[in-house]
Design a protein around this motif. Sequence first.
Motif, short mmCIF file in Angstrom:
data_model
loop_
_atom_site.label_atom_id
_atom_site.label_comp_id
_atom_site.label_asym_id
_atom_site.label_seq_id
_atom_site.Cartn_x
_atom_site.Cartn_y
_atom_site.Cartn_z
N ASP A 282 0.92 -1.04 -0.13
CA ASP A 282 -0.04 0.04 -0.07
C ASP A 282 1.03 1.33 0.09
N GLY A 283 2.14 1.12 0.77
CA GLY A 283 2.89 2.21 0.81
C GLY A 283 3.56 2.71 -0.48
N GLU A 284 3.78 1.55 -1.11
CA GLU A 284 4.46 1.70 -2.77
C GLU A 284 3.29 2.47 -3.36
N LEU A 285 2.11 2.07 -3.45
CA LEU A 285 1.05 2.61 -4.43
C LEU A 285 0.92 3.91 -3.98
N ARG A 286 0.88 4.47 -2.67
CA ARG A 286 0.81 5.80 -2.32
C ARG A 286 2.17 6.60 -2.73
N GLU A 287 2.91 5.97 -2.75
CA GLU A 287 4.37 6.71 -3.36
C GLU A 287 4.21 6.99 -4.86
N TRP A 288 3.87 5.93 -5.55
CA TRP A 288 3.47 6.07 -6.94
C TRP A 288 2.40 7.25 -7.18
N PHE A 289 1.46 7.06 -6.42
CA PHE A 289 0.57 8.26 -6.49
C PHE A 289 1.10 9.69 -6.28
N THR A 290 1.76 9.58 -5.31
CA THR A 290 2.29 10.99 -4.86
C THR A 290 3.21 11.40 -5.92
N GLY A 291 4.09 10.65 -6.47
CA GLY A 291 5.10 10.94 -7.34
C GLY A 291 4.37 11.21 -8.79
N GLU A 292 3.48 10.65 -9.15
CA GLU A 292 2.78 10.99 -10.44
C GLU A 292 2.10 12.67 -10.13
N ALA A 293 1.46 12.64 -9.07
CA ALA A 293 0.65 14.02 -8.74
C ALA A 293 1.86 15.24 -8.81
N ARG A 294 2.95 15.11 -8.04
CA ARG A 294 3.97 15.91 -7.99
C ARG A 294 4.56 16.33 -9.40
N ARG A 295 4.64 15.28 -10.33
CA ARG A 295 5.23 15.36 -11.70
C ARG A 295 4.38 16.26 -12.37
N ARG A 296 3.04 16.50 -11.82
CA ARG A 296 2.02 17.30 -12.80
C ARG A 296 1.92 18.51 -11.85
N SER A 297 2.84 18.73 -10.98
CA SER A 297 2.60 20.02 -9.94
C SER A 297 1.08 20.04 -9.61
N LEU A 298 0.82 18.72 -8.93
CA LEU A 298 -0.67 18.77 -8.15
C LEU A 298 -0.08 18.72 -6.65
N ASP A 299 -0.99 19.44 -5.90
CA ASP A 299 -0.73 19.33 -4.19
C ASP A 299 -1.34 18.24 -3.71
#
Lengths: 396, 396
Positions: free
Chosen positions: A31-48
Amino acid sequence: MTFDGLWDELAPVGRDAGSGGYRRFAWTRTDGELREWFTGEARRRSLDVMSDRGGNLWAWLGDPDADGPGLVVGSHLDSVPDGGAFDGPLGVVSAFAALDALRESGWRPSRPLAIAAFSDEEGARFGVACAGSRIITGALDADRARSLADVDGTTMAEAMAAAGHDPARVGRDDEALRRVGTFVELHIEQGKGLVDGDAAVGVASAIWPHGRWRLDLRGRADHAGTTRLADRSDPMLDLAAAIAKARAAAAEHDALATIGKLAVHPNGVNAIPSAVTAWLDARGPVEADVRKVVAAVGAAAGVTPAEESWTSATAFDAELRDRLARVLAGADGKPAPVLPTGAGHDAGILSAAGIPTAMLFVRNPTGVSHAPDEHAEPADCHHGVRALAQVLENLA
Amino acid sequence: MTFDGLWDELAPVGRDAGSGGYRRFAWTRTDGELREWFTGEARRRSLDVMSDRGGNLWAWLGDPDADGPGLVVGSHLDSVPDGGAFDGPLGVVSAFAALDALRESGWRPSRPLAIAAFSDEEGARFGVACAGSRIITGALDADRARSLADVDGTTMAEAMAAAGHDPARVGRDDEALRRVGTFVELHIEQGKGLVDGDAAVGVASAIWPHGRWRLDLRGRADHAGTTRLADRSDPMLDLAAAIAKARAAAAEHDALATIGKLAVHPNGVNAIPSAVTAWLDARGPVEADVRKVVAAVGAAAGVTPAEESWTSATAFDAELRDRLARVLAGADGKPAPVLPTGAGHDAGILSAAGIPTAMLFVRNPTGVSHAPDEHAEPADCHHGVRALAQVLENLA
């Protein structure tokens, strides 16, 4: 990034080499890996990225606190044991891909917009489905959530703490909900409602009332080789009665009932069990009929089923539903198909909390879900991304 | 050391704080502690400890290779899940206590003598009962033994290797068996045959034919909330039929049948299982009747049961049985009671391999066994030690 690129990134996470299915359970390392993936994709798109009091993740474009409630699209990333790749992740990956496609065309939203990944939607580890959305809407009491335990006795509070989410924060989160003006969840269809038509994407009308019950069947531990039949108190016999009655009562009352999870104690070949715990999943179009099925199963097993979760029928926002069906009309101008589902979703929980909510379903050629061979055709997935982009354009 | 002192030493090892029962499974860390305890007690008494090719432990007084086959007394130290304290350890502890009592009185055996602790008698971890004695008699094939797997997929070979027992050694062990002239196993009774009489100790006549079968029930994984009843292939329904039929057929054929262990895959609340594995334990006075029960259960579930173990009826050595009944006669001169049992034992495996073998049963006031509240009165245990000492005196 394209849908296919995002999809391939996520594919290995939590995949079981033996079954080929996924074991993505709440508040685990996976679950932590999935959350990291989500956070990484969001940051790459400059989302908060924000985490709410239920541990749900929101990746915002724009400021919903300053500029008013926004449009949220998304789904969840966790799975049932040996689940498929699509149930949940399809909605999250499609949301990123739809946003990318729109931005590349120069589009800018007129209101705040977020992509959401809800926590513990399947309830596979702690037994309560849609735990993340239920916590923030108050449908799941904070103390009860914290004390839910998995099969190893680890509580949700302990699992959250181990994953870095403070369990003291758990509870109703009006601030997070206030930011959500509209929620649209795209999901693989879990049935064959779209198979016979010519549309790859449909719009949900309603979610059947559904719930989960625990049957605690007690007996007396004894030696299987020496205890006379007349002297036995064997809870397996009550289990057999419950399983048979679940099927018969569901057929009688035009509902669905399933016993899919068991815990046997001590689970020894030559030991009459001291206890068997069985979980009953029941749903159907009519609440009273579902209740009748549960009561009949309890009576057959000689226990009162303990209700672990219950969700009344959810009719999605009618205006939003009809608007999306029109937005997604085919080339012939015919609105997209509108269909109900027996599966619960975070969209149902948010809808019940008064948030205008809709769901899009992507065609499932076999209807199979919650299994390794759950599948949607790539062309239909791409159609889903385009549909979600049309919805974003129309609503934001 | 006294029986009580030895008993108290062993009591904490492998005890589960929750149930109060024991979880002493083969080739685990707990099993290693039990082996260390046995080896320590043997060395303290200047006995030579040997491990055979099945991992069974033998503590010899005298040299059976030089002076001919000896008298062996003992039992096993492992348990079923949440088993009682007596099933197994009573025979080992009583053997040490009986030897101590005789030696204190100045007695010296006229032939070699050993105390034995058999490996993995319950088969709780790998599914085959009496694995240690079956391996050395050849009743369990070496390759099959090595490849047996526990619920986590660990094979017996891997578990043995981790515990320091070379799995390459596993196999028939004629050298170890040649040393055994006579075997006497003292065991708590697992039934109430001695409750109504006035004797604390009885002698076994026979062990019922008994076996274990695996039912592999297959279905198709599907979503519990969306798959129509008519579209389901749910192995839980076959399980229910098997459980109900096991009870009905056992009653019809005057036998015992129990389904006490299950594995459900994937075991999710909202997933129709793809597979359910159920283990059937069946026994009774007449082999043909036991076979009828197993066939009936298989037919009800739509599968052919896979035989994991089978032991034909075992009649213990008649001459030895009658001799022990006379040795243990009461003050009134009446021989000790002679009674059959439905439980399998290493003594039955050795008897079937042609070794003159007998069993003594110590009274069980409730008949409960394979459960935390299995119990024998201290006075009856002391009586068992005296009986075993009389047997040692008479036979060695």
